[in-house]
Write a protein that holds these residues in place. Structure first.
Motif, PDB file in Angstrom:
ATOM      1  N   GLY A   1       0.792  -1.211   0.000  1.00  0.00           N
ATOM      2  CA  GLY A   1       0.000   0.000   0.000  1.00  0.00           C
ATOM      3  C   GLY A   1       0.825   1.261   0.000  1.00  0.00           C
ATOM      4  O   GLY A   1       1.833   1.371   0.669  1.00  0.00           O
TER       5      GLY A   1
ATOM      6  N   GLY B   1       0.375   5.507  -2.141  1.00  0.00           N
ATOM      7  CA  GLY B   1      -0.255   6.170  -3.276  1.00  0.00           C
ATOM      8  C   GLY B   1       0.726   6.899  -4.151  1.00  0.00           C
ATOM      9  O   GLY B   1       0.353   7.804  -4.878  1.00  0.00           O
ATOM     10  N   SER B   2       2.001   6.533  -4.081  1.00  0.00           N
ATOM     11  CA  SER B   2       3.008   7.235  -4.859  1.00  0.00           C
ATOM     12  C   SER B   2       3.961   6.225  -5.465  1.00  0.00           C
ATOM     13  O   SER B   2       3.683   5.035  -5.504  1.00  0.00           O
ATOM     14  CB  SER B   2       3.778   8.203  -3.952  1.00  0.00           C
ATOM     15  OG  SER B   2       4.563   7.484  -3.020  1.00  0.00           O
ATOM     16  N   ARG B   3       5.120   6.702  -5.876  1.00  0.00           N
ATOM     17  CA  ARG B   3       6.083   5.823  -6.521  1.00  0.00           C
ATOM     18  C   ARG B   3       6.644   4.791  -5.554  1.00  0.00           C
ATOM     19  O   ARG B   3       7.303   3.837  -5.949  1.00  0.00           O
ATOM     20  CB  ARG B   3       7.233   6.627  -7.112  1.00  0.00           C
ATOM     21  CG  ARG B   3       8.072   7.372  -6.094  1.00  0.00           C
ATOM     22  CD  ARG B   3       9.313   7.938  -6.725  1.00  0.00           C
ATOM     23  NE  ARG B   3      10.121   6.863  -7.273  1.00  0.00           N
ATOM     24  CZ  ARG B   3      11.256   7.070  -7.918  1.00  0.00           C
ATOM     25  NH1 ARG B   3      11.696   8.274  -8.119  1.00  0.00           N
ATOM     26  NH2 ARG B   3      11.949   6.057  -8.384  1.00  0.00           N
TER      27      ARG B   3
ATOM     28  N   ALA C   1       1.884   0.807  -4.015  1.00  0.00           N
ATOM     29  CA  ALA C   1       0.521   0.918  -4.508  1.00  0.00           C
ATOM     30  C   ALA C   1      -0.403   0.145  -3.610  1.00  0.00           C
ATOM     31  O   ALA C   1      -0.005  -0.818  -2.976  1.00  0.00           O
ATOM     32  CB  ALA C   1       0.443   0.402  -5.932  1.00  0.00           C
ATOM     33  N   ARG C   2      -1.653   0.569  -3.549  1.00  0.00           N
ATOM     34  CA  ARG C   2      -2.618  -0.132  -2.720  1.00  0.00           C
ATOM     35  C   ARG C   2      -3.753  -0.632  -3.580  1.00  0.00           C
ATOM     36  O   ARG C   2      -4.281   0.058  -4.428  1.00  0.00           O
ATOM     37  CB  ARG C   2      -3.158   0.799  -1.628  1.00  0.00           C
ATOM     38  CG  ARG C   2      -4.447   0.294  -0.993  1.00  0.00           C
ATOM     39  CD  ARG C   2      -4.751   1.019   0.296  1.00  0.00           C
ATOM     40  NE  ARG C   2      -3.877   0.489   1.323  1.00  0.00           N
ATOM     41  CZ  ARG C   2      -3.503   1.172   2.401  1.00  0.00           C
ATOM     42  NH1 ARG C   2      -3.900   2.372   2.596  1.00  0.00           N
ATOM     43  NH2 ARG C   2      -2.717   0.630   3.288  1.00  0.00           N
ATOM     44  N   SER C   3      -4.130  -1.866  -3.335  1.00  0.00           N
ATOM     45  CA  SER C   3      -5.291  -2.436  -4.005  1.00  0.00           C
ATOM     46  C   SER C   3      -5.869  -3.486  -3.083  1.00  0.00           C
ATOM     47  O   SER C   3      -5.586  -4.669  -3.204  1.00  0.00           O
ATOM     48  CB  SER C   3      -4.898  -3.065  -5.342  1.00  0.00           C
ATOM     49  OG  SER C   3      -6.021  -3.610  -5.974  1.00  0.00           O
TER      50      SER C   3
ATOM     51  N   HIS D   1      -5.576   4.892 -13.460  1.00  0.00           N
ATOM     52  CA  HIS D   1      -5.435   4.377 -12.100  1.00  0.00           C
ATOM     53  C   HIS D   1      -4.430   5.254 -11.351  1.00  0.00           C
ATOM     54  O   HIS D   1      -3.245   5.239 -11.659  1.00  0.00           O
ATOM     55  CB  HIS D   1      -4.958   2.926 -12.131  1.00  0.00           C
ATOM     56  CG  HIS D   1      -5.185   2.179 -10.860  1.00  0.00           C
ATOM     57  ND1 HIS D   1      -4.686   2.575  -9.649  1.00  0.00           N
ATOM     58  CD2 HIS D   1      -5.880   1.028 -10.612  1.00  0.00           C
ATOM     59  CE1 HIS D   1      -5.036   1.721  -8.712  1.00  0.00           C
ATOM     60  NE2 HIS D   1      -5.775   0.773  -9.273  1.00  0.00           N
TER      61      HIS D   1
ATOM     62  N   GLU E   1      -2.889   5.099  -8.661  1.00  0.00           N
ATOM     63  CA  GLU E   1      -1.805   4.465  -7.919  1.00  0.00           C
ATOM     64  C   GLU E   1      -0.850   3.663  -8.805  1.00  0.00           C
ATOM     65  O   GLU E   1       0.292   3.420  -8.430  1.00  0.00           O
ATOM     66  CB  GLU E   1      -2.387   3.555  -6.833  1.00  0.00           C
ATOM     67  CG  GLU E   1      -3.207   4.338  -5.807  1.00  0.00           C
ATOM     68  CD  GLU E   1      -4.082   3.437  -4.965  1.00  0.00           C
ATOM     69  OE1 GLU E   1      -4.141   2.232  -5.254  1.00  0.00           O
ATOM     70  OE2 GLU E   1      -4.709   3.942  -4.025  1.00  0.00           O
TER      71      GLU E   1
END
Length: 389
Positions: free
Chosen positions: A10, A12-14, A17-19, A40, A42
């Motif tokens: 998780g 939200g940047s380089r 990623a969160r899913s 997308h 993220e």
């Protein structure tokens, strides 16, 4: 890079990623089956460098690899190969991940990752050498940083984890990646590999292609949870991605590689795809698979969705299609020619490359076998005896 309480990657940047959603994860998807590019927030970052030209190149890779698979299957049906493990329908999982790797990253695969091998630059004849029965292994791993395919289910995960421990001890920032199928997650080797990888936080990516069938057993029988969630029990962050979406697979693989290079340890990727063909050419999937299931997954084909995206962008020109088809046909022709013209191995070649240094025990076996062949008037056995004098 952070992880949530369930152990899913998780940020939200380089840095990640969160899913996630509760106990399971949504599929990361950037291209719909209809060829629509989904924005997308993220994951877009991880493929923002993929230009229109590179997208066309990915389309070529997918098409060529499918052509290789179809040609190899035909060679087996014609008696030129003893066996072949088709990858039909799984091209995006292999291309998207392979094209995300650096040259110094090291690959440990199963027997089905022929698309990865093609992207890695493995000689086309070497792809079929083992399946023709002409060699114990297909290529020199040192030339392409890819180990020869592992037939024993899941064993390559242990090799990858051990190699990654070596990378860690050397202080390098390369990464080991290991490919395996959904069925392999039930093997002890895979679970042991994840224990060591998590314990020592080594730079390894576990890339699981969930093609829904372990030979004739459905994945729902093996696991009552998403396979990506199995990894969290070992403390390994995971991602679940649409395995028929080449961009989404590339993005997820880049996330995992970046995490490993930064010292963040292992990552588990579940690429959800479908095995549209048989397990191997010795298998008959019509005996256990509902044809409606195959029809449903055919609508999610990894190649047609990229073609649809290119069409939407005005890039699917006649020139492009002719160039891609020409490349695919040329590759298939080269592989077929190399296969058919491959010289048969000599009987005593079985003793080659067993040990790196002389071994009296093996030499004695070779001498006994040569004498046996010579008793039938075999010139290979006679020559061996003559050379030993």
């Amino acid at each position: 890079m952070s992880t949530d309480e369930a152990g899913h990657i998780g940020a939200g940047s380089r840095n990640g990623a969160r899913s996630t959603q509760g106990a399971g994860q949504n599929l990361v998807q950037l291209i719909t089956p209809a060829g629509e590019r989904i924005s997308h927030p993220e994951f877009d970052f991880w493929v923002k460098d993929v230009s229109d030209e590179q997208l066309c190149s990915l389309y070529e890779d997918l098409t060529v690899i499918r052509r290789i698979d179809v040609e190899a299957t035909a060679l087996q049906r014609q008696g030129e190969l003893a066996l072949w493990p088709p990858l039909l329908g799984q091209e995006a999982a292999q291309v998207g991940s392979a094209r995300a790797l650096r040259e110094d990253d090291y690959i440990f695969s199963s027997y089905r990752e022929n698309g990865v091998a093609y992207c890695r630059g493995v000689d086309l004849t070497d792809l079929v050498r083992v399946w023709r029965g002409n060699a114990s292994s297909g290529w020199d791993p040192a030339t392409v940083n890819m180990a020869t395919p592992q037939i024993i289910i899941g064993a390559q995960t242990l090799h990858a984890t051990g190699f990654a421990m070596g990378i860690q001890n050397d202080g390098a920032d390369s990464v080991a990646i290991t490919y395996f199928g959904d069925g392999a997650t039930s093997e002890g080797d895979v679970n042991e590999a994840m224990v060591f990888a998590a314990s020592y936080q080594v730079p390894v990516v576990f890339f699981c292609t969930n093609n829904h069938w372990a030979i004739s057993e459905p994945v729902r029988l093996q696991s009552h949870i998403q396979l990506a969630d199995r990894a969290t029990g070992f403390g390994i962050p995971s991602l679940r991605v649409d395995g028929n979406d080449v961009l989404a697979v590339m993005a997820a693989t880049r996330v995992a590689l970046d995490r490993a290079r930064r010292g963040g340890g292992p990552t588990f990727i579940e690429a959800v795809s479908y095995r549209m063909g048989p397990h191997t050419t010795a298998d008959d999937p019509t005996r256990y698979r509902d044809p409606n299931e195959l029809e449903d997954w055919s609508a999610k084909d990894p190649i047609t969705r990229v073609a649809a995206l290119l069409d939407r962008k005005g890039l699917l020109t006649d020139d492009l299609e002719q160039r891609v088809k020409g490349k695919a046909d040329a590759v298939a022709k080269e592989m077929r020619s190399g296969c058919i013209s491959m010289p048969d191995p000599e009987p005593l070649d079985v003793f080659k490359h067993v040990y790196s240094t002389p071994n009296s025990w093996l030499d004695r076996q070779q001498d006994h076998y040569a004498r046996y062949l010579a008793s039938f008037g075999d010139p290979a056995g006679a020559a061996s005896q003559e050379g030993a004098r």
